[in-house]
Scaffold this active site. Structure first.
Site, short mmCIF file in Angstrom:
data_model
loop_
_atom_site.label_atom_id
_atom_site.label_comp_id
_atom_site.label_asym_id
_atom_site.label_seq_id
_atom_site.Cartn_x
_atom_site.Cartn_y
_atom_site.Cartn_z
N ASP A 131 -8.46 -0.61 -0.79
CA ASP A 131 -9.80 -0.56 -0.74
C ASP A 131 -10.41 -1.72 0.10
O ASP A 131 -10.05 -2.06 1.26
CB ASP A 131 -10.31 -0.54 -2.25
CG ASP A 131 -11.77 0.05 -2.38
OD1 ASP A 131 -11.86 1.24 -2.45
OD2 ASP A 131 -12.82 -0.72 -2.54
N TYR A 166 -21.19 -2.70 0.40
CA TYR A 166 -20.93 -1.37 1.14
C TYR A 166 -21.98 -1.44 2.26
O TYR A 166 -21.60 -0.80 3.36
CB TYR A 166 -20.94 -0.27 0.15
CG TYR A 166 -19.86 0.30 -0.41
CD1 TYR A 166 -19.25 1.39 -0.37
CD2 TYR A 166 -19.21 -0.73 -1.39
CE1 TYR A 166 -18.05 1.75 -0.84
CE2 TYR A 166 -18.21 -0.31 -2.09
CZ TYR A 166 -17.57 0.91 -1.95
OH TYR A 166 -16.33 1.28 -2.65
N HIS A 189 -5.21 5.35 -6.12
CA HIS A 189 -5.93 4.24 -5.15
C HIS A 189 -5.85 2.77 -5.90
O HIS A 189 -5.84 1.97 -5.36
CB HIS A 189 -7.55 4.54 -5.55
CG HIS A 189 -8.40 3.81 -4.65
ND1 HIS A 189 -8.27 3.92 -3.25
CD2 HIS A 189 -9.29 3.04 -5.07
CE1 HIS A 189 -9.17 2.92 -2.99
NE2 HIS A 189 -9.83 2.47 -3.76
#
Length: 383
Positions: free
Chosen positions: A177, A307, A361
């Site tokens: 990630d 982000y 993930h």
């Protein structure tokens, strides 16, 4: 660096405030209370909220986490929280592990002892690592940034300074990630310090050079691009919001623990190899310990803003750029859309590419033994 020891100790009034908010939860309605098609299941969230209020023991989780050797260090004015577990073996290799969102440093809890002390866990002591697990700025117990511009690129610089301050002139990097983005930026920006990089995710911002004079996109690469676009259309709304208006989102999440839990739990279910049953992979205590760290950290705006900062500086490569340091990739079958090896080899020196039999993930939590064995195997010839 002003290095000092750290123990988690959430004030009792914060725990009581959480319980008060849980008691006052106002749940939404749902067309189908069991299904997840529209987002987090109402039935599941009712059960999670009840467990969090009446059965979850934060103090027990806090005591367990405090068995990890935790520290704070001030790097470029930011107080960074990290776990530092020295390795046990003839020549441990320094290794920095970086988590992502919606995870935290506790993603690495199961793999820290396997990497640091392989002999005590059925492995070869020659594979030992000095393990460093920092919390990203604005995550967990690391201080939030006070100025714009703190993204994966900037965190790579912070990590390089942290590792140097710990006495590690050269070190290895691993992550998934956001952690994959930080690790690849480390290889790109500080090649003289990086022994090699192992990742279990290809950052979505990675953009190899394309166009005239460069190899055309293959059918396999185009299929990946199509899959990624379709995934973004159906599953990417969270990233669009966090990457565009993180502050607006933070008002809701900072005020509602169940809202925060729904936002995070939906990702743990959707992105893991759980076949629709999130508790098949994660216990309720595991989910809520991670969520509680976000809640008690009071830094949701910073974790969401990461982000936006990263979107403003994607990993775009020019035709002349090539990262020469070795890179290894563990490919878990239920990971977010993953490009083929050729897509990554347009820029990186891929020396290991391992398809995994299961996992998603959150590889360090879902399949710690599989991930650790691939990390060991990748770095073994680099020692």
């Amino acid at each position: 660096m002003n290095l000092r020891d750290f123990k988690i100790n959430i004030p009792a009034e914060q725990i009581e405030d959480l319980r008060r908010r849980l008691r006052a939860t106002r749940l939404p309605s749902s067309l189908d209370a069991d299904q997840w098609d529209d987002g987090a299941s109402l039935v599941f969230m009712q059960r999670l909220a009840e467990y969090w209020l009446n059965r979850f023991d934060w103090r027990a989780q806090e005591a367990r986490l405090n068995r990890l050797p935790q520290h704070l260090a001030t790097v470029d004015g930011l107080d960074l929280h990290f776990v530092h577990q020295p390795g046990k073996g003839p020549a441990p290799m320094p290794l920095v592990l970086t988590h992502g969102w919606p995870g935290s440093f506790i993603e690495m809890e199961h793999i820290i002892p396997l990497l640091a002390d392989p002999a005590a866990n059925g492995g070869d002591p020659a594979d030992a690592f000095h393990v460093v697990v920092p919390s990203l700025p604005g995550f967990g117990f690391s201080a939030p940034p006070t100025v714009p511009g703190v993204d994966s690129y900037r965190v790579a610089e912070l990590w390089a300074k942290l590792m140097h301050g710990l006495g590690y002139g050269r070190f290895a990097a691993q992550g998934g990630d956001i952690g994959a983005g930080v690790s690849t930026w480390l290889a790109r920006r500080f090649p003289e310090q990086i022994i090699g990089v192992h990742i279990n995710y290809i950052p979505g911002s990675y953009q190899p050079p394309l166009g005239d004079g460069l190899p055309p996109i293959t059918a396999e690469e185009q299929a990946f691009l199509d899959t990624a676009a379709a995934w973004s259309n159906t599953e990417g709304a969270y990233a669009a919001e966090q990457g565009a208006k993180p502050q607006t989102l933070a008002y809701a999440m900072a005020d509602s623990p169940v809202g925060l839990a729904a936002w995070i739990t939906e990702k743990f279910r959707t992105w893991s190899d759980c076949d629709g049953d999130v508790e098949r992979v994660f216990t309720m205590d595991e989910l809520l310990t991670n969520i509680s760290i976000y809640w008690f950290g009071h830094m949701l705006d910073a974790s969401f803003r990461f982000y936006k900062e990263s979107r403003m500086r994607p990993q775009v490569f020019t035709a002349s750029e090539h990262v020469t340091g070795p890179l290894g990739m563990a490919v878990f079958p239920c990971e977010l859309p993953t490009p083929p090896r050729s897509w990554v080899e347009r820029v990186f020196n891929v020396q290991r590419w391992t398809p995994m039999p299961r996992g998603g993930h959150f590889a360090a939590l879902e399949q710690p033994e599989l991930l650790v064995e691939d990390i060991r195997a990748f770095f073994r010839p680099l020692r």
